[in-house]
Design an enzyme around this catalytic site. Structure first.
Site, PDB file in Angstrom:
ATOM      1  N   GLU A   1      -1.711  10.984   0.717  1.00  0.00           N
ATOM      2  CA  GLU A   1      -2.186  11.563   1.967  1.00  0.00           C
ATOM      3  C   GLU A   1      -1.373  12.806   2.310  1.00  0.00           C
ATOM      4  OE1 GLU A   1      -3.801   8.642   5.199  1.00  0.00           O
ATOM      5  OE2 GLU A   1      -2.001   7.751   4.323  1.00  0.00           O
TER       6      GLU A   1
ATOM      7  N   ASP B   1      -0.484   4.704  -0.390  1.00  0.00           N
ATOM      8  CA  ASP B   1      -0.480   4.730   1.077  1.00  0.00           C
ATOM      9  C   ASP B   1       0.929   4.378   1.543  1.00  0.00           C
ATOM     10  OD1 ASP B   1      -1.778   4.766   3.765  1.00  0.00           O
ATOM     11  OD2 ASP B   1      -1.215   2.643   3.739  1.00  0.00           O
TER      12      ASP B   1
ATOM     13  N   ASP C   1      -3.169  -1.850   4.075  1.00  0.00           N
ATOM     14  CA  ASP C   1      -2.508  -0.827   3.266  1.00  0.00           C
ATOM     15  C   ASP C   1      -3.100  -0.727   1.864  1.00  0.00           C
ATOM     16  OD1 ASP C   1      -0.839  -0.319   5.411  1.00  0.00           O
ATOM     17  OD2 ASP C   1       0.656  -1.781   4.764  1.00  0.00           O
TER      18      ASP C   1
END
Length: 365
Positions: free
Chosen positions: A265, A181, A348
């Site tokens: 992502e 992340d 996170d």
């Protein structure tokens, strides 16, 4: 497969003059080809590479443009091919409409193709068309050279970017599975609980950069001192870029060596840059470049990179029980307690675990 290798070259005065002349001629031909195609489009017709190539042949025959014969002819043709590729990308909606090149742009390049082994490295020198043997600082071995791009940077340095053939060999890794992340304060947090701080090279150099830019603004236009100060500003930018690239290369290589599967992502960075409060920090972090490095290194060495859908709420889902907490949508919430299982989650780290779980789910589907 193919890859690019960048070496610094050290041309002598005569070779520098010829490089600069070639850059000017390539820019001239590109602009004339672009003007020709724009004019044809306005008149309701369409022309391609063959027509612009014929235009180049006619220009070489005229006395006004006889200087075109002194430079690398392959580089001039390649300029028109690049223009044609630019229009193809534009019509296929992959890029903006090609624009005219300016001599005031301090970053100039031209590309030439290796034909009949006219580009090769011999010891500490590289043989290039028209230039002859140019001194080079070679940092690694190269394979078959397809083409080379000569680059003149704003700091006055010259580089050769080689497109070479190579056969990547799958490298053994530790077989790990990891979710990542990315962020601004922390460059990324992973599903193993590790946090990599954002080095923030741009922010750390901002004071020096502003000082040098203020000095530049006070120099008289077109003066020698202004040009010297322009180089000093460019050197600050160059150092920031080199620091950032070194950091991204080392981090991406470490992840590839330690993990077989990497889940990330699929961020829409261009849309995120529209936030004027965060645009500078997002650009400084260079997430897109980092993800690009992971992608091509995984293709080389047999790793797997899985992209999670953009709208997946990785930060809002509890990685222990799966409860979705909509209050975590607020970026100010860095830690939260799950109302269902009462686990205290770091925003996170929790997101990176969810990214890993979602990635493995996509992989097994």
């Amino acid at each position: 497969m193919q890859k690019g290798i960048k070496f610094r070259i050290y041309p002598n005065r005569e070779q520098k003059n010829l490089i600069n002349q070639t850059l000017g001629c390539c820019r001239l031909i590109y602009n004339k080809g672009l003007a020709m195609r724009n004019e044809a489009y306005e008149n309701g017709s369409k022309i391609g590479y063959s027509q612009t190539s014929a235009m180049l042949t006619e220009l070489k025959k005229s006395k006004e443009f006889v200087f075109l014969k002194a430079v690398d002819s392959i580089a001039l043709q390649q300029t028109l091919r690049d223009l044609d590729r630019g229009f193809v990308n534009f019509f296929q909606k992959r890029a903006a409409h090609p624009t005219f090149k300016s001599k005031h742009n301090r970053h100039q390049t031209y590309r030439t193709v290796n034909q009949k082994d006219n580009i090769r490295i011999m010891g500490r020198y590289m043989k290039l068309p028209k230039l002859g043997y140019v001194k080079i600082r070679q940092s690694m071995e190269v394979g078959k050279i397809n083409n080379v791009t000569i680059e003149h940077t704003p700091t006055g340095k010259y580089f050769a970017v080689l497109n070479v053939e190579f056969e990547p060999q799958p490298k053994p890794n530790k077989g790990g599975l990891i979710g990542i992340d990315v962020g601004i304060k922390e460059f990324y947090s992973d599903s193993n609980g590790n946090v990599v701080k954002n080095p923030k090279y741009l922010e750390k150099s901002m004071h020096k950069l502003k000082r040098e830019q203020r000095k530049l603004s006070r120099k008289q236009k077109d003066s020698s001192n202004r040009n010297k100060q322009r180089v000093r500003v460019a050197l600050v930018h160059e150092r920031i870029t080199n620091q950032r690239n070194d950091f991204l290369q080392k981090q991406s290589t470490m992840l590839i060596r330690e993990n077989q599967t990497i889940c990330i992502e699929e961020l829409r960075v261009r849309n995120m840059m529209r936030n004027h409060k965060l645009a500078e920090h997002i650009g400084s972090a260079s997430w897109s470049k980092f993800f690009g490095m992971l992608a091509y290194k995984s293709a080389w060495y047999g790793n797997t990179v899985i992209k999670i859908p953009t709208m997946y709420p990785s930060s809002q889902i509890c990685s222990v029980c799966g409860y979705k907490n909509p209050l975590v949508k607020n970026l100010a919430v860095r830690e939260w307690e799950c109302p269902k299982c009462h686990t205290v989650q770091n925003r996170d780290t929790n997101a990176s675990i969810n990214i890993l779980n979602k990635g493995l789910q996509i992989q097994s589907a």
